[in-house]
Design a protein around this motif. Structure first.
Motif, PDB file in Angstrom:
ATOM      1  N   ASN A  57       0.828  -1.222   0.000  1.00  0.00           N
ATOM      2  CA  ASN A  57       0.000   0.000   0.000  1.00  0.00           C
ATOM      3  C   ASN A  57       0.854   1.261   0.000  1.00  0.00           C
ATOM      4  OD1 ASN A  57      -2.281  -1.509  -0.040  1.00  0.00           O
ATOM      5  ND2 ASN A  57      -2.912  -1.061   2.047  1.00  0.00           N
ATOM      6  N   SER A  58       1.904   1.255  -0.792  1.00  0.00           N
ATOM      7  CA  SER A  58       2.838   2.372  -0.959  1.00  0.00           C
ATOM      8  C   SER A  58       3.699   2.647   0.277  1.00  0.00           C
ATOM      9  CB  SER A  58       2.112   3.657  -1.399  1.00  0.00           C
ATOM     10  OG  SER A  58       1.390   4.253  -0.360  1.00  0.00           O
ATOM     11  N   VAL A  59       3.615   1.795   1.313  1.00  0.00           N
ATOM     12  CA  VAL A  59       4.516   1.893   2.460  1.00  0.00           C
ATOM     13  C   VAL A  59       5.712   0.973   2.187  1.00  0.00           C
ATOM     14  CG1 VAL A  59       4.787   1.587   4.942  1.00  0.00           C
ATOM     15  CG2 VAL A  59       2.592   2.339   4.026  1.00  0.00           C
ATOM     16  N   ARG A  60       6.914   1.538   2.204  1.00  0.00           N
ATOM     17  CA  ARG A  60       8.123   0.758   1.923  1.00  0.00           C
ATOM     18  C   ARG A  60       8.708   0.261   3.255  1.00  0.00           C
ATOM     19  NH1 ARG A  60      11.572   3.589  -2.816  1.00  0.00           N
ATOM     20  NH2 ARG A  60      12.191   5.044  -1.180  1.00  0.00           N
ATOM     21  N   ILE A  61       8.650  -1.056   3.448  1.00  0.00           N
ATOM     22  CA  ILE A  61       8.985  -1.674   4.727  1.00  0.00           C
ATOM     23  C   ILE A  61      10.285  -2.462   4.582  1.00  0.00           C
ATOM     24  CG2 ILE A  61       8.150  -3.157   6.578  1.00  0.00           C
ATOM     25  CD1 ILE A  61       5.306  -2.759   5.359  1.00  0.00           C
ATOM     26  N   ALA A  62      11.302  -2.057   5.326  1.00  0.00           N
ATOM     27  CA  ALA A  62      12.619  -2.702   5.243  1.00  0.00           C
ATOM     28  C   ALA A  62      12.731  -3.803   6.290  1.00  0.00           C
ATOM     29  CB  ALA A  62      13.729  -1.666   5.438  1.00  0.00           C
ATOM     30  N   LEU A  63      12.851  -5.047   5.816  1.00  0.00           N
ATOM     31  CA  LEU A  63      13.035  -6.198   6.696  1.00  0.00           C
ATOM     32  C   LEU A  63      14.507  -6.373   7.021  1.00  0.00           C
ATOM     33  CD1 LEU A  63      10.158  -6.651   5.519  1.00  0.00           C
ATOM     34  CD2 LEU A  63      10.697  -9.084   5.389  1.00  0.00           C
ATOM     35  N   PRO A  64      14.842  -7.132   8.072  1.00  0.00           N
ATOM     36  CA  PRO A  64      16.256  -7.410   8.330  1.00  0.00           C
ATOM     37  C   PRO A  64      16.841  -8.287   7.228  1.00  0.00           C
ATOM     38  CG  PRO A  64      14.854  -8.710   9.785  1.00  0.00           C
ATOM     39  CD  PRO A  64      13.960  -7.740   9.080  1.00  0.00           C
ATOM     40  N   SER A  65      18.147  -8.230   7.071  1.00  0.00           N
ATOM     41  CA  SER A  65      18.797  -9.093   6.089  1.00  0.00           C
ATOM     42  C   SER A  65      18.808 -10.527   6.606  1.00  0.00           C
ATOM     43  CB  SER A  65      20.222  -8.617   5.818  1.00  0.00           C
ATOM     44  OG  SER A  65      20.982  -8.590   7.006  1.00  0.00           O
ATOM     45  N   ALA A  66      18.716 -11.474   5.695  1.00  0.00           N
ATOM     46  CA  ALA A  66      18.649 -12.894   6.079  1.00  0.00           C
ATOM     47  C   ALA A  66      19.982 -13.358   6.654  1.00  0.00           C
ATOM     48  CB  ALA A  66      18.269 -13.739   4.871  1.00  0.00           C
ATOM     49  N   PRO A  67      19.964 -14.148   7.709  1.00  0.00           N
ATOM     50  CA  PRO A  67      21.216 -14.686   8.261  1.00  0.00           C
ATOM     51  C   PRO A  67      21.826 -15.723   7.322  1.00  0.00           C
ATOM     52  CG  PRO A  67      19.315 -15.659   9.361  1.00  0.00           C
ATOM     53  CD  PRO A  67      18.776 -14.599   8.443  1.00  0.00           C
ATOM     54  N   LYS A  68      23.088 -16.032   7.531  1.00  0.00           N
ATOM     55  CA  LYS A  68      23.763 -17.016   6.678  1.00  0.00           C
ATOM     56  C   LYS A  68      23.156 -18.402   6.854  1.00  0.00           C
ATOM     57  CE  LYS A  68      28.164 -14.532   6.530  1.00  0.00           C
ATOM     58  NZ  LYS A  68      29.605 -14.544   6.888  1.00  0.00           N
ATOM     59  N   GLU A  69      22.766 -18.721   8.079  1.00  0.00           N
ATOM     60  CA  GLU A  69      22.142 -20.016   8.342  1.00  0.00           C
ATOM     61  C   GLU A  69      20.695 -19.782   8.779  1.00  0.00           C
ATOM     62  OE1 GLU A  69      24.303 -22.444  11.031  1.00  0.00           O
ATOM     63  OE2 GLU A  69      26.188 -22.324   9.909  1.00  0.00           O
ATOM     64  N   VAL A  70      19.770 -20.436   8.065  1.00  0.00           N
ATOM     65  CA  VAL A  70      18.346 -20.292   8.356  1.00  0.00           C
ATOM     66  C   VAL A  70      17.805 -21.644   8.803  1.00  0.00           C
ATOM     67  CG1 VAL A  70      16.082 -19.723   7.400  1.00  0.00           C
ATOM     68  CG2 VAL A  70      18.091 -18.417   6.694  1.00  0.00           C
ATOM     69  N   GLU A  71      17.036 -21.636   9.889  1.00  0.00           N
ATOM     70  CA  GLU A  71      16.524 -22.891  10.451  1.00  0.00           C
ATOM     71  C   GLU A  71      15.572 -23.572   9.471  1.00  0.00           C
ATOM     72  OE1 GLU A  71      13.987 -24.301  14.366  1.00  0.00           O
ATOM     73  OE2 GLU A  71      15.502 -22.710  14.579  1.00  0.00           O
ATOM     74  N   ASP A  72      15.737 -24.864   9.295  1.00  0.00           N
ATOM     75  CA  ASP A  72      14.884 -25.649   8.395  1.00  0.00           C
ATOM     76  C   ASP A  72      14.087 -26.647   9.225  1.00  0.00           C
ATOM     77  OD1 ASP A  72      13.688 -27.147   6.431  1.00  0.00           O
ATOM     78  OD2 ASP A  72      15.475 -27.268   5.166  1.00  0.00           O
ATOM     79  N   ARG A  73      12.779 -26.462   9.249  1.00  0.00           N
ATOM     80  CA  ARG A  73      11.892 -27.355  10.003  1.00  0.00           C
ATOM     81  C   ARG A  73      11.126 -28.274   9.062  1.00  0.00           C
ATOM     82  NH1 ARG A  73       9.367 -23.581  14.898  1.00  0.00           N
ATOM     83  NH2 ARG A  73      11.386 -22.993  15.797  1.00  0.00           N
ATOM     84  N   GLY A  74      11.807 -28.705   7.997  1.00  0.00           N
ATOM     85  CA  GLY A  74      11.137 -29.531   7.006  1.00  0.00           C
ATOM     86  C   GLY A  74      10.608 -28.704   5.861  1.00  0.00           C
ATOM     87  N   ASP A  75      11.281 -27.557   5.622  1.00  0.00           N
ATOM     88  CA  ASP A  75      10.930 -26.652   4.530  1.00  0.00           C
ATOM     89  C   ASP A  75       9.521 -26.088   4.673  1.00  0.00           C
ATOM     90  OD1 ASP A  75      11.755 -25.242   2.267  1.00  0.00           O
ATOM     91  OD2 ASP A  75      10.763 -26.634   0.926  1.00  0.00           O
ATOM     92  N   ARG A  76       9.075 -25.924   5.908  1.00  0.00           N
ATOM     93  CA  ARG A  76       7.779 -25.303   6.181  1.00  0.00           C
ATOM     94  C   ARG A  76       7.753 -24.931   7.651  1.00  0.00           C
ATOM     95  NH1 ARG A  76       3.007 -29.746   6.809  1.00  0.00           N
ATOM     96  NH2 ARG A  76       2.154 -27.972   7.926  1.00  0.00           N
ATOM     97  N   TRP A  77       6.676 -24.244   8.067  1.00  0.00           N
ATOM     98  CA  TRP A  77       6.562 -23.888   9.481  1.00  0.00           C
ATOM     99  C   TRP A  77       6.015 -25.050  10.299  1.00  0.00           C
ATOM    100  CZ3 TRP A  77       7.828 -20.790  13.326  1.00  0.00           C
ATOM    101  CH2 TRP A  77       7.111 -20.901  14.518  1.00  0.00           C
ATOM    102  N   TYR A  78       6.728 -25.350  11.386  1.00  0.00           N
ATOM    103  CA  TYR A  78       6.215 -26.240  12.417  1.00  0.00           C
ATOM    104  C   TYR A  78       6.476 -25.578  13.758  1.00  0.00           C
ATOM    105  CZ  TYR A  78       5.517 -30.446   9.565  1.00  0.00           C
ATOM    106  OH  TYR A  78       5.059 -31.362   8.643  1.00  0.00           O
ATOM    107  N   PRO A  79       5.504 -25.557  14.675  1.00  0.00           N
ATOM    108  CA  PRO A  79       5.805 -25.046  16.015  1.00  0.00           C
ATOM    109  C   PRO A  79       6.737 -26.004  16.738  1.00  0.00           C
ATOM    110  CG  PRO A  79       3.591 -25.967  15.947  1.00  0.00           C
ATOM    111  CD  PRO A  79       4.102 -25.963  14.532  1.00  0.00           C
ATOM    112  N   GLN A  80       7.587 -25.435  17.557  1.00  0.00           N
ATOM    113  CA  GLN A  80       8.515 -26.255  18.332  1.00  0.00           C
ATOM    114  C   GLN A  80       7.802 -26.762  19.579  1.00  0.00           C
ATOM    115  OE1 GLN A  80      11.985 -24.253  20.058  1.00  0.00           O
ATOM    116  NE2 GLN A  80      13.263 -25.735  19.000  1.00  0.00           N
ATOM    117  N   GLU A  81       7.939 -28.027  19.869  1.00  0.00           N
ATOM    118  CA  GLU A  81       7.255 -28.600  21.022  1.00  0.00           C
ATOM    119  C   GLU A  81       7.842 -28.050  22.317  1.00  0.00           C
ATOM    120  OE1 GLU A  81       6.104 -33.002  22.854  1.00  0.00           O
ATOM    121  OE2 GLU A  81       6.910 -32.810  20.812  1.00  0.00           O
ATOM    122  N   TYR A  82       6.967 -27.665  23.231  1.00  0.00           N
ATOM    123  CA  TYR A  82       7.389 -27.120  24.520  1.00  0.00           C
ATOM    124  C   TYR A  82       7.895 -28.257  25.404  1.00  0.00           C
ATOM    125  CZ  TYR A  82       7.067 -24.135  28.721  1.00  0.00           C
ATOM    126  OH  TYR A  82       7.342 -23.406  29.847  1.00  0.00           O
TER     127      TYR A  82
END
Length: 607
Positions: A57-82
């Motif tokens: 909507n014409s708002v330019r939003i700057a996200l953080p840069s991606a880290p070198k290592e990104v967590e892979d939970r099976g190539d999708r989102w899974y909540p971590q068990e408590y």
């Protein structure tokens, strides 16, 4: 993905910031959270770096840069068990009673959760590094809703990113969200208010809805439940009942457990948060005079008389500011009622919240930023395991986030429903309202409120809107050159102008008037003319009053221009009648055409 389904445009930060500057500041981690005026971006990164820039909507939003290592939970989102060992720890004082070995085993886990809450979280999703804000992480990982933990959806990711930008932008009072049915706004807003309240000191958080009972239900059924289900390290000690009905008071905070503080934390060493969440009955003056950190406005498009969302927003807006400084935010969301049942006021507030239209202070007219997410992004049964909607029928079935197989596309489903309702105008109009793919669909009026076929009327409105988008129509205003009246009229395009035109005469035909004595006569009378419905009185009792109208129509002619076609529309009521009269005069002068005006309102003719 087809362009019409995009929620945002993604740009690399290097396309906005010089590469050398970007690299230097990312290395230094010197990007500050908030609005960056130099590059016109809203930085929501809290680690000092920026990467992709989302334009929503014409708002330019700057996200953080991606880290070198990104967590892979099976190539999708899974909540971590408590961990079950931590489930048995209910408060910070239970933690105190655990042996040092227990602290050593779990302190890294607790620290990591606090970091994700603060900085957000990266994970691999469909082979792409994907960023979610800290609040979205809390929503997915720690917020129990009516079906358990929520699913990851791309539409929700953009929702939280957009609101994070609203929080970071010091020009913005918050967000107004035009939503679909069953889009999850109530739970997401409840998650936002609990997350903020449990880490804020000496703060007030409020809830409003279309009725007091609805506000109470949001508070008791969602906010209190979410708070009670937080893990001990996020949950402050409450004052009063475990399940309060009117106010949730946090007196003793959750303390951020670190390696340095993983030994016993004495009760007398912990300062109280002194933070509360409450709800109020629906009224124009709700929360008047109070200082609020976050105000949740649920079902704002359903306020009915004598309550008025426009009047309430004028009041509650002052609760979020201290002088010129914005100290609180509002998260407002609703479907739209019929226009005469609160929807009309909500529509006006929404239209006044366009980030592309700002005043000299850099703010929208309402102070809010608007957001609309089409139904195809959030419709049950058509979201795949990566949180993305399946728009059209796939070549082979795709597994949905609910485990079922998706064999059709959501847009195909919607279009099939529309086709089946073509013969029933009322049912079709209601389907558009319930499952809108455009803002126009969402703001449709109820068909029973009109004797006309609203489907046909809205089709024409949508078509007219497309003409504006395709530059067939242009909005703007006329003014006298150098401010000298009766000299030369100039046309200036402006999105806030009162005129809409489809044709401007060639330069040689502009200002074609003939002066005879002290009077001016139209030189293009053979080309076309105007019809005018004027008004005489600047103000009326109670405000409002009918608009003045002017329309231009060409005749059949042999000059350069369209024949037998409307070329100008003006429907407005400026602050004074004299401004309206002058607008009509300038249009006639510019086009060199006569006007036929309703003569029972003679002030226009005298002018």
């Amino acid at each position: 993905m087809s362009k019409e389904y995009k929620l945002y445009d993604k740009k690399d930060a290097s396309s906005i910031v010089p590469v050398s500057t970007l690299k230097k500041r990312n290395d230094e981690k010197s990007w500050e959270y908030g609005y960056n005026e130099e590059y016109d971006i809203v930085v929501i990164s809290k680690d000092g770096t920026i990467g992709d820039v989302y334009v929503v909507n014409s708002v330019r939003i700057a996200l953080p840069s991606a880290p070198k290592e990104v967590e892979d939970r099976g190539d999708r989102w899974y909540p971590q068990e408590y961990p079950k060992e931590l489930e048995r720890v209910k408060t910070i004082f239970d933690w105190n009673r655990k042996p040092k070995e227990f602290h050593s085993r779990w302190v890294d886990y607790v620290e990591r959760e606090f970091d994700r809450r603060e900085y957000g979280f990266w994970f691999m999703n469909n082979k792409k590094p994907t960023y979610i804000t800290g609040t979205h992480y809390m929503y997915l990982q720690w917020t129990k809703i009516d079906v358990g933990l929520p699913d990851f959806r791309e539409s929700n990711r953009i929702f939280f990113i957009y609101f994070e930008a609203c929080k970071a932008d010091n020009r913005c009072f918050g967000m107004i969200y035009l939503k679909n049915r069953r889009s999850g706004f109530s739970f997401m807003s409840a998650a936002e208010i609990v997350n903020q309240a449990t880490m804020s000191k000496d703060a007030r958080f409020g809830i409003l809805s279309k009725t007091g009972d609805d506000a109470k239900k949001l508070f008791t059924d969602k906010v209190v439940n979410i708070s009670n289900n937080y893990p001990f390290f996020f949950k402050p000690i409450q004052d009063g009942m475990d399940r309060p009905k009117t106010e949730l008071a946090y007196r003793v905070p959750a303390s951020k457990i670190t390696k340095r503080s993983m030994t016993k934390i004495e009760e007398e060493d912990i300062d109280g948060l002194n933070t509360t969440i409450d709800w109020k009955n629906t009224a124009d003056n709700s929360y008047d005079g109070e200082k609020v950190r976050l105000l949740i406005h649920d079902e704002s498009g359903k306020w009915v008389q004598p309550n008025n969302i426009l009047n309430n927003w004028r009041v509650t807006k002052t609760c979020l500011r201290l002088g010129s400084r914005i100290i609180g935010k509002c998260m407002m969301g609703s479907t739209s009622n019929a226009l005469d049942k609160g929807g009309g006021n909500f529509k006006k507030l929404y239209e006044d919240s366009d980030p592309a239209q700002r005043n000299d202070n850099g703010q929208t007219k309402s102070g809010l930023y608007r957001l609309f997410i089409p139904m195809e992004w959030n419709f049950e049964g058509y979201i795949d395991v990566h949180g993305m909607p399946v728009f059209h029928k796939p070549k082979s079935p795709i597994r949905g986030v609910d485990g079922s197989m998706i064999k059709n596309g959501v847009v195909d489903y919607w279009e099939n429903e529309v086709a089946s309702l073509k013969s029933d105008a009322d049912a079709l109009n209601e389907f558009y309202r319930q499952f809108p793919r455009t803002e126009s669909h969402a703001f449709r009026d109820e068909s029973k409120a009109s004797i006309f076929n609203l489907t046909k009327i809205y089709q024409q409105i949508d078509y007219n809107g497309s003409l504006m988008q395709d530059r067939v129509l242009t909005r703007g205003y006329f003014h006298w050159k150098d401010g000298k009246k009766d000299s030369e009229v100039v046309w200036t395009p402006d999105n806030k102008g009162r005129f809409i035109v489809s044709w401007l005469p060639p330069i040689g035909m502009r200002n074609n008037v003939v002066k005879r004595g002290d009077s001016f006569y139209p030189g293009n009378e053979h080309v076309g003319s105007f019809g005018c419905d004027p008004y005489d009185i600047s103000g009326v009792v109670g405000g409002g009053g009918s608009n003045g109208a002017l329309h231009g129509l060409t005749k059949f002619h042999m000059d350069d221009g369209p024949s037998n076609r409307f070329f100008l529309e003006y429907i407005a009521r400026p602050q004074t009648a004299e401004i309206f009269f002058e607008d009509v005069l300038m249009a006639c002068f510019y086009y060199g055409m006569p006007v036929l005006a309703e003569n029972n309102k003679p002030r226009l003719l005298y002018h």
